[in-house]
Scaffold this motif. Structure first.
Motif, PDB file in Angstrom:
ATOM      1  N   LEU A 129      11.851   4.373  -0.569  1.00  0.00           N
ATOM      2  CA  LEU A 129      10.865   3.570  -1.275  1.00  0.00           C
ATOM      3  C   LEU A 129      10.131   4.430  -2.294  1.00  0.00           C
ATOM      4  CD1 LEU A 129      10.122   0.668  -1.002  1.00  0.00           C
ATOM      5  CD2 LEU A 129       8.288   1.279   0.528  1.00  0.00           C
ATOM      6  N   LYS A 130       9.803   5.627  -1.873  1.00  0.00           N
ATOM      7  CA  LYS A 130       9.087   6.521  -2.773  1.00  0.00           C
ATOM      8  C   LYS A 130       9.968   6.871  -3.977  1.00  0.00           C
ATOM      9  CE  LYS A 130       6.660  10.821  -3.172  1.00  0.00           C
ATOM     10  NZ  LYS A 130       7.568  11.302  -4.197  1.00  0.00           N
ATOM     11  N   LYS A 131      11.230   7.097  -3.674  1.00  0.00           N
ATOM     12  CA  LYS A 131      12.172   7.408  -4.754  1.00  0.00           C
ATOM     13  C   LYS A 131      12.169   6.281  -5.788  1.00  0.00           C
ATOM     14  CE  LYS A 131      15.809   9.290  -2.577  1.00  0.00           C
ATOM     15  NZ  LYS A 131      17.137   9.022  -2.005  1.00  0.00           N
ATOM     16  N   THR A 132      12.204   5.050  -5.274  1.00  0.00           N
ATOM     17  CA  THR A 132      12.216   3.895  -6.183  1.00  0.00           C
ATOM     18  C   THR A 132      10.958   3.853  -7.039  1.00  0.00           C
ATOM     19  OG1 THR A 132      13.283   2.737  -4.405  1.00  0.00           O
ATOM     20  CG2 THR A 132      12.563   1.430  -6.251  1.00  0.00           C
ATOM     21  N   LEU A 133       9.817   4.078  -6.382  1.00  0.00           N
ATOM     22  CA  LEU A 133       8.561   3.978  -7.118  1.00  0.00           C
ATOM     23  C   LEU A 133       8.467   5.087  -8.156  1.00  0.00           C
ATOM     24  CD1 LEU A 133       6.052   3.110  -4.277  1.00  0.00           C
ATOM     25  CD2 LEU A 133       7.200   1.598  -5.850  1.00  0.00           C
ATOM     26  N   ASP A 134       8.944   6.276  -7.786  1.00  0.00           N
ATOM     27  CA  ASP A 134       8.916   7.383  -8.746  1.00  0.00           C
ATOM     28  C   ASP A 134       9.802   7.067  -9.942  1.00  0.00           C
ATOM     29  OD1 ASP A 134       7.173   8.909  -7.367  1.00  0.00           O
ATOM     30  OD2 ASP A 134       8.693  10.011  -6.242  1.00  0.00           O
ATOM     31  N   ALA A 135      10.970   6.525  -9.646  1.00  0.00           N
ATOM     32  CA  ALA A 135      11.922   6.263 -10.724  1.00  0.00           C
ATOM     33  C   ALA A 135      11.514   5.043 -11.541  1.00  0.00           C
ATOM     34  CB  ALA A 135      13.310   6.051 -10.138  1.00  0.00           C
ATOM     35  N   GLY A 136      10.694   4.183 -10.952  1.00  0.00           N
ATOM     36  CA  GLY A 136      10.266   2.985 -11.672  1.00  0.00           C
ATOM     37  C   GLY A 136      11.398   1.998 -11.885  1.00  0.00           C
ATOM     38  N   GLY A 137      12.000   1.567 -10.814  1.00  0.00           N
ATOM     39  CA  GLY A 137      13.077   0.578 -10.935  1.00  0.00           C
ATOM     40  C   GLY A 137      13.021  -0.367  -9.749  1.00  0.00           C
ATOM     41  N   HIS A 138      14.061  -1.158  -9.620  1.00  0.00           N
ATOM     42  CA  HIS A 138      14.106  -2.128  -8.532  1.00  0.00           C
ATOM     43  C   HIS A 138      14.984  -1.604  -7.401  1.00  0.00           C
ATOM     44  CE1 HIS A 138      12.476  -4.285 -11.780  1.00  0.00           C
ATOM     45  NE2 HIS A 138      13.627  -4.538 -12.375  1.00  0.00           N
ATOM     46  N   CYS A 139      14.776  -2.124  -6.216  1.00  0.00           N
ATOM     47  CA  CYS A 139      15.647  -1.689  -5.128  1.00  0.00           C
ATOM     48  C   CYS A 139      15.881  -2.806  -4.131  1.00  0.00           C
ATOM     49  CB  CYS A 139      15.091  -0.465  -4.434  1.00  0.00           C
ATOM     50  SG  CYS A 139      13.624  -0.741  -3.479  1.00  0.00           S
ATOM     51  N   VAL A 140      16.959  -2.690  -3.404  1.00  0.00           N
ATOM     52  CA  VAL A 140      17.288  -3.610  -2.322  1.00  0.00           C
ATOM     53  C   VAL A 140      17.416  -2.779  -1.064  1.00  0.00           C
ATOM     54  CG1 VAL A 140      18.911  -5.295  -1.456  1.00  0.00           C
ATOM     55  CG2 VAL A 140      18.564  -5.089  -3.884  1.00  0.00           C
ATOM     56  N   ILE A 199       3.094   2.465   0.526  1.00  0.00           N
ATOM     57  CA  ILE A 199       2.617   2.020  -0.789  1.00  0.00           C
ATOM     58  C   ILE A 199       1.123   2.263  -0.935  1.00  0.00           C
ATOM     59  CG2 ILE A 199       2.380   0.028  -2.297  1.00  0.00           C
ATOM     60  CD1 ILE A 199       5.049  -0.903  -1.362  1.00  0.00           C
ATOM     61  N   VAL A 200       0.378   2.055   0.147  1.00  0.00           N
ATOM     62  CA  VAL A 200      -1.061   2.325   0.063  1.00  0.00           C
ATOM     63  C   VAL A 200      -1.286   3.816  -0.181  1.00  0.00           C
ATOM     64  CG1 VAL A 200      -3.193   2.365   1.374  1.00  0.00           C
ATOM     65  CG2 VAL A 200      -1.765   0.349   1.409  1.00  0.00           C
ATOM     66  N   ALA A 201      -0.526   4.665   0.513  1.00  0.00           N
ATOM     67  CA  ALA A 201      -0.650   6.105   0.292  1.00  0.00           C
ATOM     68  C   ALA A 201      -0.353   6.431  -1.169  1.00  0.00           C
ATOM     69  CB  ALA A 201       0.305   6.854   1.206  1.00  0.00           C
ATOM     70  N   TYR A 202       0.671   5.786  -1.685  1.00  0.00           N
ATOM     71  CA  TYR A 202       1.084   6.020  -3.070  1.00  0.00           C
ATOM     72  C   TYR A 202      -0.020   5.595  -4.036  1.00  0.00           C
ATOM     73  CZ  TYR A 202       4.604   6.423  -6.743  1.00  0.00           C
ATOM     74  OH  TYR A 202       5.317   6.822  -7.841  1.00  0.00           O
ATOM     75  N   GLN A 203      -0.582   4.436  -3.738  1.00  0.00           N
ATOM     76  CA  GLN A 203      -1.673   3.924  -4.587  1.00  0.00           C
ATOM     77  C   GLN A 203      -2.836   4.885  -4.617  1.00  0.00           C
ATOM     78  OE1 GLN A 203      -2.741   0.265  -2.717  1.00  0.00           O
ATOM     79  NE2 GLN A 203      -1.914  -0.949  -4.391  1.00  0.00           N
ATOM     80  N   GLN A 204      -3.206   5.353  -3.430  1.00  0.00           N
ATOM     81  CA  GLN A 204      -4.425   6.144  -3.347  1.00  0.00           C
ATOM     82  C   GLN A 204      -4.218   7.552  -3.873  1.00  0.00           C
ATOM     83  OE1 GLN A 204      -7.220   4.859  -2.672  1.00  0.00           O
ATOM     84  NE2 GLN A 204      -6.501   2.872  -1.948  1.00  0.00           N
ATOM     85  N   TYR A 205      -2.998   8.034  -3.815  1.00  0.00           N
ATOM     86  CA  TYR A 205      -2.755   9.410  -4.203  1.00  0.00           C
ATOM     87  C   TYR A 205      -2.666   9.552  -5.719  1.00  0.00           C
ATOM     88  CZ  TYR A 205      -0.668  14.051  -4.308  1.00  0.00           C
ATOM     89  OH  TYR A 205      -0.418  15.368  -4.554  1.00  0.00           O
TER      90      TYR A 205
END
Lengths: 801, 387
Positions: free
Chosen positions: A28-39, A56-62
């Protein structure tokens, strides 16, 4: 539990974590870093929701961008569950961090569930609540009130205006109940609080429709920014949701009511022309200018939103021939009359929107362009006329929506007119299906707008089907297997009865007595050996009814009755929930029960049979769709022509995802156990279409067996499962404590280092070679040529010998 | 004449009469308002109307009343004289809509400008509204207004006869094109459907065949070999079929595009003297065929080649007649032109100059390439093999 993924600190609200949860987070983190979609497919019952939220909350806050999370789920209960998880997570974070973060999480659901108005909330139907709410809260009602007219208003709604618009509710996570309670205390409307606070939230949790249905999405989800993270949970049915959101059915009755609506509208216009000419004139002026007042298009009290997608939003002025109110009403009437005439035809017609439009133009002189503006114009008119009893105009709205859609999309839609309900019916009951064939149309704006879209479910195999059908590309596409300390579920494919005759629900043999008897035996045997609850799925209501009555004649039900209570699902929701209640009681009391239900019914999705509520799930027959339906046929053809998905592939995919959903009902966690039986000859070939985690647990020895074999191995399984089993046994294998996780991360890091080193070495080696060549005085190219020449010489030499 | 609502018809079908023109609606078409026959007695009863007054009656009544020549409408208060010939079956259930559409047909035949005829969208919209207002006068207006509108309509028609005719033709062509396109699409879809079915059948047959082959091979003792081979054949077959269908689809798309392009040419644009109308644009001169080299020709400038087959020199006979050289596709003329090209290739290209040019100005590689190309083209025509 607190750990780092790369540089991102993650707080996980439980002391232990499953290995697959960790893998899920990493991807999930990889997807968010890359900025794309995932299944992503993760086995059911492994804590998908909490994993998702905590990462995702950790990602948001960090990260400083604080990307908003939009979490879409399917049912009310799932939304509630997700909100509860989020609340627990935030509580844990507060404890760990020692301070409360600036964070707001809200859930949104319909007015019906969130209303506090003493009389409105008592209405049964959601549509009525919506309409009555609008009549109390619409902008013009307030204006009237200010002018001193005596109109009813909603005190809960009006109180909101006294608050700061960006701070209607304090920080924190608000469950739906919490929101209602807060609203009651502070006398403010929970629904509008949630709606208006959406821009100021970190997490929004709501239903698919608020994002996918363009009719709603335009009003509710328009202001969400581009960098939001969108999650579709339980998304295995997402293509059907997309299709339903753009399809409409028009009946004779709805046309009749639409006519009445148009007549009412005409009367209102005449009335207004006599009393308040100015308003109509104002509206007209505005339309002439082509100005759609800023913000007006998406007022929260708007009657309806344009069903076309934001891309196709009509930016230009309304065409001249429907500018005047009376012209527009005449236009609508003409269109409705045309539809009525078409409905009189007594044969099945299927045609594409262009051919419909050209026929329409020929007979009524209605052009395509004004038709596209139909819903837009109707909204404007309703607003101008200040109509309050909006539910009367609902059929008219449906017709207008249909008009806009049919004029907007040439491809991917089909009109099907079915004059009779069934092939044998004598009395005509025509229905005009305007059906969307392409799931990608509704979901396209979501993919276009948001940079990260996560599609996840317990059963979403085969993964590559979804990107293909929905028209997007993925960064990560992953299916996780389930790590188990013991074999806690036993999938089996039973293809033959005890008498070695093949069993199948295919149309030719489904009513043969031998097949029916064999299925009956299977049921009796498993009812005998299964402790507590057992769930049986049939492919359709029709088949379930016929097979139950045949079993009754054969005395099979009497046999089952000895071991278990028998309960049956019906199309009626209340009856089914009563049956479910009884079933649970019977399971708790130790009497045990069998629940007979349908693979596409309510029970098959969203209701969990965890622990003793379901120890065996028996799937009788492959749950294929009813293939004679014209709509399905049209869709299959479309899929074949557009996406090159063959009919049989799609049907089989669809059947297997429902079967997998059914199987997933019984296993809801790692301490749970259960048997999954697929009873049909045809399952043998479809084994690869099961989700990865089920397929891996399915041993070759358990495929294609007969009833008696299945029973004996089930007996062995239950014996094993009866042994004491402690959480400690699972540690390190299927459950990780922090130490295990650390160890794993170290190992992983070492591996990466080793890999990198190997790569580096290789590169050095290559560099050295290149240098050597360069030093040799000749370019690389030359040396290559030389080599070639040598080779050739050698080859020639070989030839000569 | 505005048709008066007759108590006669309205009473029989209370509640279904439309609010618009007071015309009796046909929606409960179960009883003829003239002879009071009900559908129960005459199953095939059909209602007809006359576009003069839009009063509906059953076909029997029409035959009975009007077979002997013109007669008065049997509705009370309606004094129209009708003829048998004018009667027809209504398309719409609501007769006021039927009447409106008939009027619209007339109006649309006269006011048939399209959006492209106008300079701005606002002008077009104003025009549309003007037409709509006129139509409304004709449909719902009082007697006087209606006559006015009628006069306007006729005046307009007389004034713009040519334009109307042109637009009409263009409209008809567009309609035709549209209809043809829809038909073609439908045909294509059907074709594809048939193909898909065929493909599926073929595959099934293939599977059975390969299975049989496998069994046969097992029988004869070549285990494994037959099965693998059969599968490979099947895969190959399937690939081929897919390719074929893809080709067919591509062709079809091309055809369609061509048809659409042809249609665009056929759409003529008329010109009218009303406000905001666009100046008629002259269509751009037709472009020649596309030339990928931008006008560069390949005729050598430093030498000329003799026309084919005329070059005759004993020294060259060896190259022309020697069996050692002649093989399939060998052509003596080609050989000569190639040899000449080789001999002259590179003349007129000054590498040092190009280097300087590139080095001094610090141009990007792409620019250098274009400049180089330009030098080649301008300074001396690039000499390429004419083949």
């Amino acid at each position: 539990m607190e750990f780092n993924i790369d540089e991102l600190p993650v707080l996980f609200p439980y002391p232990r974590i499953y290995p697959e949860q960790y893998a899920y987070m990493c991807d999930l983190k990889k997807t968010l870093d890359a900025g794309g979609h995932c299944v992503l497919e993760m086995p059911s019952g492994t804590g998908k929701t909490v994993t998702l939220l905590s990462l995702i909350v950790a990602y948001q806050q960090y990260y400083p961008e604080h990307r908003k999370l939009i979490y879409c789920s399917r049912t009310m209960s799932e939304i509630e569950k997700a909100l509860a998880e989020l609340k627990a997570l935030m509580k844990f974070r507060t404890e760990r961090l020692g301070y409360e973060e600036e964070f707001r999480g809200l859930g949104l659901t319909s007015r019906k569930n969130l209303c506090l108005h003493p009389s409105v909330k008592r209405e049964k139907s959601g549509a009525v609540v919506d309409a009555r709410c609008r009549s109390l809260t619409a902008g013009f009602v307030k204006e009237k009130k200010e002018r001193g007219e005596d109109v009813d208003v909603c005190i809960y709604h009006d109180n909101l205006d006294n608050l700061e618009p960006h701070n209607l509710i304090p920080n924190g996570v608000w469950t739906l109940d919490g929101l209602l309670r807060y609203g009651e205390q502070h006398k403010q409307c929970p629904y509008f609080t949630a709606r208006r606070m959406m821009q100021f939230c970190n997490v929004i949790i709501y239903s698919y429709h608020y994002l996918l249905d363009p009719k709603i999405a335009e009003r509710v989800s328009k202001d969400l920014s581009k960098d939001c993270i969108v999650v579709f949970d339980e998304a295995h049915n997402i293509d059907n949701v997309c299709i339903e959101s753009l399809s409409t059915d028009i009946t004779e009755d709805s046309l009749r009511r639409a006519t009445r609506g148009a007549q009412n509208l005409e009367a209102k216009i005449n009335q207004m022309r006599d009393s308040d000419q100015k308003k109509l004139q104002d509206e007209y002026e505005k339309l002439v200018e082509g100005l759609r007042g800023a913000g007006e298009g998406r007022q929260e009290d708007a009657f309806m939103a344009n069903p076309a997608l934001p891309d196709d939003l009509l930016k230009e002025a309304v065409p001249g021939n429907i500018r005047r109110a009376e012209h527009f009403v005449a236009f609508l009437k003409r269109f409705i009359e045309y539809l009525k005439t078409r409905m009189k035809v007594r044969q099945v017609i299927s045609e594409t929107p262009p051919s419909f439009l050209s026929h329409l133009k020929e007979y009524t002189f209605i052009e395509k362009k004004p038709l596209r503006f139909c819903s837009e114009r109707l909204t404007s008119l309703v607003r101008t006329l200040e109509l309050t009893n909006i539910e009367d105009y609902q059929p008219l709205q449906q017709v207008a929506t249909f008009a806009t859609l049919v004029a907007t999309y040439e491809k991917g839609f089909l009109l099907i007119l079915e004059p009779y309900e069934s092939d044998t019916a004598e009395v005509p009951n025509p229905v005009l299906h305007f059906t969307c064939l392409d799931a990608a149309i509704a979901i396209k704006p979501v993919f276009d707008r948001f940079s990260s879209v996560v599609i996840t479910s317990g059963t979403i195999s085969p993964l590559e089907m979804y990107p293909k059908m929905l028209g997007f590309t993925t960064v990560v596409q992953e299916s996780y297997s389930m790590t188990l300390a013991r074999r806690s579920f036993l999938p089996m494919i039973v293809t033959r009865g005890s008498d070695q005759a093949a069993i199948s629900t295919s149309f030719q043999v489904r009513n043969e007595p031998s097949v029916v008897r064999n299925y009956g035996n299977l049921l009796t045997e498993f009812a005998r050996i299964t402790p507590d609850g057992m769930v049986v799925f049939f492919p359709s209501y029709l088949y379930m009814e016929s097979i139950i009555s045949m079993w009754q004649g054969m005395g099979i039900l009497d046999e089952v009755w000895k071991y278990k209570l028998i309960l049956v699902e019906t199309p009626d929701a209340q009856e089914t929930s009563l049956a479910l209640e009884t079933y649970r009681t019977a399971c708790c009391k130790g009497r045990g029960a069998v629940f007979l239900c349908v693979a596409r019914g309510k029970v098959s999705e969203g209701i969990d049979f965890d622990h003793h509520y379901g120890r065996t799930v028996l799937c009788i027959g492959v749950p294929f769709q009813y293939t004679e339906s014209r709509i399905l046929k049209a869709r299959l053809e479309f899929l074949r022509e557009t996406y090159r998905i063959r009919e049989n592939d799609f049907l089989s995919f669809d059947a297997m995802r429902h079967a997998a959903q059914c199987l997933g009902r019984v296993l809801r966690g790692k301490d749970d156990y259960g048997i999954m039986v697929l009873a049909d000859r045809r399952f043998q070939k479809k084994r690869n279409q099961l989700p990865n985690w089920i397929n891996q647990a399915l041993l070759d020895a358990d495929v294609g067996i007969s009833t008696d074999m299945a029973v004996s191995s089930a007996r062995r399984f239950f014996k094993q499962m009866g042994q004491p089993f402690r959480t400690k046994d699972q540690e390190g294998v299927s459950i990780w404590t922090l130490e295990h996780l650390k160890a794993y991360q170290e190992k992983k890091a070492e591996e990466t280092i080793r890999e990198l080193q190997a790569q580096q070495n290789q590169r050095q080696l290559m560099d050295a070679q290149a240098n050597g060549n360069a030093n040799g005085g000749a370019g690389r190219g030359d040396s290559d040529y030389e080599m070639d020449d040598d080779d050739e010489a050698e080859l020639m030499a070989l030839d000569h010998h | 004449m505005p048709p008066k609502s007759s108590s006669f018809g309205a009473g029989a079908r209370a509640g279904t009469s439309s609010s618009g023109g007071g015309l009796p609606a046909l929606s409960s078409d179960d009883m003829c308002p003239v002879c009071k026959t009900i559908r129960y007695l005459n199953k095939d009863m059909e209602f007809l109307i006359h576009p003069d007054c839009y009063h509906s009656m059953c076909s029997n009544c029409v035959n009975r009343l009007f077979n002997d020549g013109p007669n008065q409408c049997p509705y009370a208060g309606c004094h129209k004289t009708l003829r048998r010939k004018g009667f027809r079956a209504p398309f719409f259930g609501d007769l006021s809509v039927e009447r409106e559409v008939d009027i619209r047909r007339r109006v649309a035949a006269v006011f048939n400008q399209v959006e492209d005829d106008f300079e701005t969208l606002l002008d077009y919209n104003n025009y549309l509204q003007m037409v709509e207002d006129l139509t409304f006068e004709l449909v719902h207006g009082t007697d006087q207004k209606r006559q006015q509108a009628e006069a306007q309509l006729q005046a307009w028609e007389a004034e713009h006869k040519a334009d109307i005719e042109r637009n009409r033709r263009a409209g008809r062509e567009a309609d035709d094109l549209q209809r043809r396109r829809i038909a073609a699409e439908r045909d294509a879809a059907r074709q594809r459907r048939i193909e898909a079915i065929k493909e599926a059948e073929e595959e099934k047959r293939e599977r059975v065949r390969s299975r049989e082959a496998e069994l046969d091979s097992m029988q004869t003792g070549e285990a494994g070999g037959g099965g693998g081979g059969g599968q490979r054949v099947q895969l190959k077959r399937r690939g081929q079929v897919n390719k074929n269908t893809a080709d067919a689809a591509a062709n079809m798309i091309q055809d369609k595009n061509a048809a659409a392009a042809a249609g665009a040419d056929g759409l003529g644009v008329g010109r009218l003297s009303i406000r905001g109308l666009k100046e008629k644009k002259r269509p751009p001169p037709p472009e020649g065929p596309y030339d990928p080299f931008g006008g560069l020709d390949f005729i050598p400038s430093r030498y000329t080649l003799e026309p084919k087959g005329t070059l005759n020199h004993p020294a060259l006979d060896h190259w022309r007649l020697d069996q050692g050289h002649i093989t399939g596709g060998y052509s003596f003329d080609e050989y000569i032109s190639r040899a000449m090209f080789d001999a002259f290739a590179g003349l007129g290209v000054f590498i040092e100059d190009e280097k300087e040019l590139g080095g001094q100005t610090g141009l990007s590689a792409g620019q250098v390439a274009t400049i180089g190309g330009g030098i080649g083209a301008v300074g001396d025509k690039m000499e390429l093999d004419a083949s």
